[in-house]
Design an enzyme around this catalytic site. Sequence first.
Site, mmCIF file in Angstrom:
data_model
loop_
_atom_site.group_PDB
_atom_site.id
_atom_site.type_symbol
_atom_site.label_atom_id
_atom_site.label_comp_id
_atom_site.label_asym_id
_atom_site.label_seq_id
_atom_site.Cartn_x
_atom_site.Cartn_y
_atom_site.Cartn_z
ATOM 1 N N ASP A 63 16.256 38.727 50.496
ATOM 2 C CA ASP A 63 17.942 39.274 49.919
ATOM 3 C C ASP A 63 18.235 40.734 50.288
ATOM 4 O OD1 ASP A 63 19.029 39.189 46.457
ATOM 5 O OD2 ASP A 63 19.561 38.888 48.759
ATOM 6 N N VAL A 80 18.926 47.950 34.362
ATOM 7 C CA VAL A 80 17.934 48.967 33.988
ATOM 8 C C VAL A 80 17.396 49.825 33.880
ATOM 9 C CG1 VAL A 80 16.369 49.918 36.068
ATOM 10 C CG2 VAL A 80 17.562 47.619 36.247
ATOM 11 N N LYS A 134 13.279 47.442 33.217
ATOM 12 C CA LYS A 134 14.819 46.184 33.989
ATOM 13 C C LYS A 134 14.239 45.723 32.466
ATOM 14 C CE LYS A 134 17.011 43.380 36.339
ATOM 15 N NZ LYS A 134 17.548 43.098 37.954
ATOM 16 N N THR A 144 26.646 37.151 47.071
ATOM 17 C CA THR A 144 27.189 37.620 48.668
ATOM 18 C C THR A 144 26.476 36.394 49.870
ATOM 19 O OG1 THR A 144 27.757 38.670 50.677
ATOM 20 C CG2 THR A 144 25.758 39.660 49.119
ATOM 21 N N LEU A 146 20.017 52.734 34.973
ATOM 22 C CA LEU A 146 20.642 53.034 35.888
ATOM 23 C C LEU A 146 21.064 52.193 37.040
ATOM 24 C CD1 LEU A 146 16.418 53.375 36.450
ATOM 25 C CD2 LEU A 146 17.774 55.550 36.382
ATOM 26 N N ASN A 150 19.956 45.768 46.881
ATOM 27 C CA ASN A 150 17.921 45.779 46.686
ATOM 28 C C ASN A 150 17.282 47.150 48.116
ATOM 29 O OD1 ASN A 150 18.870 44.034 45.330
ATOM 30 N ND2 ASN A 150 18.510 42.163 47.400
ATOM 31 N N GLY A 198 22.347 44.851 35.998
ATOM 32 C CA GLY A 198 21.949 43.448 37.816
ATOM 33 C C GLY A 198 22.429 42.602 36.718
ATOM 34 N N LYS A 199 22.496 41.037 37.751
ATOM 35 C CA LYS A 199 23.362 40.143 36.475
ATOM 36 C C LYS A 199 22.449 39.633 35.474
ATOM 37 C CE LYS A 199 20.465 37.695 40.890
ATOM 38 N NZ LYS A 199 19.908 39.108 41.552
ATOM 39 N N PHE A 200 21.452 39.366 35.737
ATOM 40 C CA PHE A 200 20.613 39.142 34.239
ATOM 41 C C PHE A 200 20.109 40.042 33.647
ATOM 42 C CE2 PHE A 200 19.503 34.985 35.649
ATOM 43 C CZ PHE A 200 19.617 34.982 37.184
ATOM 44 N N GLY A 201 20.524 41.650 33.560
ATOM 45 C CA GLY A 201 19.420 42.414 32.776
ATOM 46 C C GLY A 201 20.132 43.837 33.519
ATOM 47 N N ASP A 234 14.018 44.416 44.003
ATOM 48 C CA ASP A 234 14.088 43.366 43.785
ATOM 49 C C ASP A 234 13.812 41.917 44.553
ATOM 50 O OD1 ASP A 234 17.071 42.004 42.539
ATOM 51 O OD2 ASP A 234 15.158 41.243 42.746
ATOM 52 N N LYS A 272 19.555 43.235 51.466
ATOM 53 C CA LYS A 272 21.201 43.828 51.562
ATOM 54 C C LYS A 272 21.238 45.388 50.446
ATOM 55 C CE LYS A 272 22.223 41.662 46.975
ATOM 56 N NZ LYS A 272 22.597 40.241 46.787
HETATM 57 C C1 AK3 Z 1 19.035 50.968 39.982
HETATM 58 N N1 AK3 Z 1 17.770 51.506 40.316
HETATM 59 N N2 AK3 Z 1 18.352 53.347 39.982
HETATM 60 C C2 AK3 Z 1 16.935 53.937 40.224
HETATM 61 C C3 AK3 Z 1 15.816 52.827 40.109
HETATM 62 N N3 AK3 Z 1 14.594 52.884 40.085
HETATM 63 C C4 AK3 Z 1 14.585 51.909 39.672
HETATM 64 N N4 AK3 Z 1 15.334 50.541 39.631
HETATM 65 C C5 AK3 Z 1 15.754 50.306 40.150
HETATM 66 N N5 AK3 Z 1 16.851 49.203 39.916
HETATM 67 C C6 AK3 Z 1 15.997 47.831 39.260
HETATM 68 C C7 AK3 Z 1 15.547 47.386 41.312
HETATM 69 C C8 AK3 Z 1 14.863 45.898 40.926
HETATM 70 C C9 AK3 Z 1 13.389 45.698 41.602
HETATM 71 N N6 AK3 Z 1 13.174 44.502 41.193
HETATM 72 C C10 AK3 Z 1 13.715 43.919 40.445
HETATM 73 N N7 AK3 Z 1 13.576 42.833 40.150
HETATM 74 C C11 AK3 Z 1 14.771 41.604 39.269
HETATM 75 O O1 AK3 Z 1 15.429 41.980 38.777
HETATM 76 N N8 AK3 Z 1 13.617 40.218 39.586
HETATM 77 C C12 AK3 Z 1 14.410 39.577 38.581
HETATM 78 C C13 AK3 Z 1 15.432 40.099 37.548
HETATM 79 C C14 AK3 Z 1 16.485 38.533 38.119
HETATM 80 C C15 AK3 Z 1 16.062 37.538 37.913
HETATM 81 C C16 AK3 Z 1 14.581 36.986 38.287
HETATM 82 C C17 AK3 Z 1 15.162 36.369 39.049
HETATM 83 F F1 AK3 Z 1 14.051 35.079 38.041
HETATM 84 F F2 AK3 Z 1 16.419 35.360 39.453
HETATM 85 F F3 AK3 Z 1 13.998 36.087 40.205
HETATM 86 C C18 AK3 Z 1 14.149 38.386 39.376
HETATM 87 S S1 AK3 Z 1 14.933 44.721 40.654
HETATM 88 C C19 AK3 Z 1 16.460 51.557 40.162
#
Ligand code: AK3
Length: 279
Positions: free
Chosen positions: A143, A28, A43, A179, A20, A148, A23-26, A161, A145
């Site tokens: 954060d 989804v 994720k 950013t 989907l 998110n 992200g920067k760490f992985g 996020d 933006k």
């Molecule tokens: C794109 N997309 N399309 C549909 C859809 N439906 C659901 N979700 C999506 N995308 C994911 C949205 C997220 C929600 N919560 C997140 N949380 C996170 O990424 N947390 C996180 C990660 C790495 C490091 C850290 C730390 F440790 F630095 F804090 C925290 S990411 C979707």
Amino acid sequence: TTERGERVWKLSDFDVGKALGKGKFGHVYLARERESGFICGLKVMFKEEMRKHKVEKQLRREVEIQTHLRHPNILRLYGYFHDEKRIYLILEYAAQGEMFKLLQKKIRFSEAEAANVGIRGFYIAQMANALKYLHSKHVIHRDIKPENLLLDTEGRLKIADFGWSVHSPNNRRQTQCGTLDYLPPEMVESRDHNETVDLWSLGVLTYEFLVGIPPFEDLRGEKATYIRIAKVDLHIPPFVSPEAGDLIKKLLQYDGAKRLPLDKVLTHPWIVKHVDDPM
Ligand SMILES: Cn1ncc2ncnc(NCCc3cnc(NC(=O)Nc4cccc(C(F)(F)F)c4)s3)c21
């Protein structure tokens, strides 16, 4: 099950589908829990990567904060699990994906769309409702933006996020990656900050919805953007209506205490004026 009698999930409980987002760490993925058929976002993050960037504490805080949040405009984090190499977040699935992509496609929204507070609708009023709920729990997102902000099947906005969220007030800061465009002066200057940082970001978002670019973007680079933010070097183009401009100016105040409180955002003429505009 865990000591609180919660179910312990494992990867084989899910059928994993298409990616989907990255992200920067992985990444989804779309996933379906096998027994119930429940559709969710999964994720997947690598422990090695998290260790390298020393973000485990942040992730624990996100899970702690998120599992206690319940609001229609906040994306649910149902739970998490891990195996030898990876950590998994079980997330609410937002079928219409990232607002960001919509923003890119449309260049910019009409004023009616950006303000529209109808059920199907958007953005600033729903954001204000979600932030009001967050701040009532003394949580600041920090954060906000377009990346998110997600949209569910009905096009309802979902703030996602909480990787940077904290309890307010807060002064500790890990260097924010990504950013600067959405950060308020007090954060770019690493000063104490509180819930009002999210009011600033709401102002940046409103500007970007109507103009198509963030207000302090400076193509000369981060330093130039930083200077524009610290000076609140704001120029509102003539095609932005006076009411919209007024709301933006009242949110993009250098002093956090002077930013328009969320209750006043929700009753602002620009928001109220669009309450029954057709989409
Ligand atoms: C794109 N997309 N399309 C549909 C859809 N439906 C659901 N979700 C999506 N995308 C994911 C949205 C997220 C929600 N919560 C997140 N949380 C996170 O990424 N947390 C996180 C990660 C790495 C490091 C850290 C730390 F440790 F630095 F804090 C925290 S990411 C979707």
